[in-house]
Design a protein around this motif. Structure first.
Motif, short mmCIF file in Angstrom:
data_model
loop_
_atom_site.label_atom_id
_atom_site.label_comp_id
_atom_site.label_asym_id
_atom_site.label_seq_id
_atom_site.Cartn_x
_atom_site.Cartn_y
_atom_site.Cartn_z
N ILE A 1 0.61 -1.03 -0.26
CA ILE A 1 -0.24 -0.26 -0.08
C ILE A 1 0.33 1.22 0.30
O ILE A 1 0.59 1.84 -1.08
CB ILE A 1 -0.72 0.30 1.01
N GLU B 1 0.43 3.58 -3.15
CA GLU B 1 -0.16 5.28 -2.64
C GLU B 1 0.91 6.20 -2.96
O GLU B 1 0.19 7.12 -3.63
CB GLU B 1 -0.12 5.38 -0.96
N ASP C 1 1.06 6.66 -6.29
CA ASP C 1 -0.59 7.05 -7.07
C ASP C 1 -0.42 8.63 -7.13
O ASP C 1 -0.95 9.49 -7.93
CB ASP C 1 -1.27 6.18 -6.31
N LEU D 1 -3.86 -1.23 -6.19
CA LEU D 1 -4.63 -0.27 -4.97
C LEU D 1 -6.08 -1.19 -4.45
O LEU D 1 -6.74 -1.78 -3.41
CB LEU D 1 -4.66 0.69 -4.66
N TYR E 1 -6.11 -3.19 -0.94
CA TYR E 1 -6.85 -2.47 0.15
C TYR E 1 -8.36 -3.36 0.39
O TYR E 1 -8.46 -3.42 1.94
CB TYR E 1 -7.87 -1.25 -0.20
N THR F 1 -11.75 4.14 -4.03
CA THR F 1 -11.10 3.61 -5.45
C THR F 1 -11.39 3.16 -6.50
O THR F 1 -11.14 3.48 -7.59
CB THR F 1 -9.39 3.11 -4.84
#
Length: 241
Positions: free
Chosen positions: A50, A54, A57, A73, A77, A89
């Motif tokens: 993650i 992230e 992203d 993701l 998640y 998302t």
């Protein structure tokens, strides 16, 4: 010494969070960062995956890995039980990529994510009946799987979605039955009848629909409604034969 205001504390916590993230995720080329994320995914190191995804992203929102990062993701998640982030998302991805070739998988993951929100680890551990809890996440999951089947009937995820819809239908029916029973205990007989009728109309092939018949019979008897009471007795006999 000056007293820190709430806004100052919030600003400091945000700065601390940003600086710690910068320390965790190195400033390396996106290809290397993505490879690190994939290694973490394959190892099941969800938190590390993650962090890397992230970072990709946020740093490269329109880069070469943008769409795949969001898909990863969504998956990570879900696996890490960050369900609200996963749903957000998914919604963003669907809004930005309506014609994506993997949209059937995205819809499937939306159903799984919503389905997972209608549970509690503690309740599962203690085998606690949760039928009286608000089933709104299950309603959304049922809708997600139905959209998947309507749009992509030949999807590789269609068969599993259909099985899950059966379980969700029973979950929703059990909630209606629990609500009808709640009204019985409060002697709200009209509400009992309305709830039982809705349950039998919307979920006729469930065990909850069968169990609702005696509740409806009691309501009719309490209201001295002889004709519908007799019809309900006949229905009970038919279901027992």
């Amino acid at each position: 010494m000056k007293r820190l205001t709430l806004s100052s504390l919030l600003a400091l916590s945000l700065l601390a969070g940003c600086s710690s993230t910068d320390e965790i995720v190195p400033d390396i080329p996106p290809s290397e960062l993505y490879q690190e994320a994939q290694v973490s995914l394959n190892e099941g190191s969800w938190n590390t995956a993650i962090e890397r995804l992230e970072a990709l992203d946020s740093r490269y929102p329109f880069g070469a890995y943008s769409e795949q990062v969001q898909l990863d993701l969504i998956y990570v998640y879900y696996k890490n039980d960050d369900l609200a982030l996963g749903e957000a998302t998914i919604d963003r991805f669907m809004r930005m990529n309506p014609g994506h070739p993997e949209m059937d998988w995205v819809l499937y993951m939306r159903g799984l994510t919503n389905m997972a929100q209608d549970r509690s680890f503690l309740h599962d551990l203690l085998n606690v009946d949760r039928s009286d809890r608000d089933p709104e996440p299950s309603r959304r999951a049922f809708s997600d799987f139905r959209r998947l089947l309507d749009r992509y009937p030949n999807s590789e995820y269609a068969a599993d979605a259909q099985k899950r819809m059966v379980a969700l239908k029973n979950r929703l029916a059990d909630y209606e039955l629990a609500t009808a029973d709640f009204y019985v205990r409060r002697e709200a007989w009209i509400a009992v009848i309305n709830r039982c009728q809705e349950l039998q109309r919307d979920f006729p092939d469930t065990l909850a629909a069968k169990k609702s018949l005696p509740l409806m019979l009691k309501a009719y008897e309490e209201l001295k409604l002889d004709v519908p009471a007799e019809r309900t007795r006949e229905l009970i006999q038919l279901n027992e034969s």
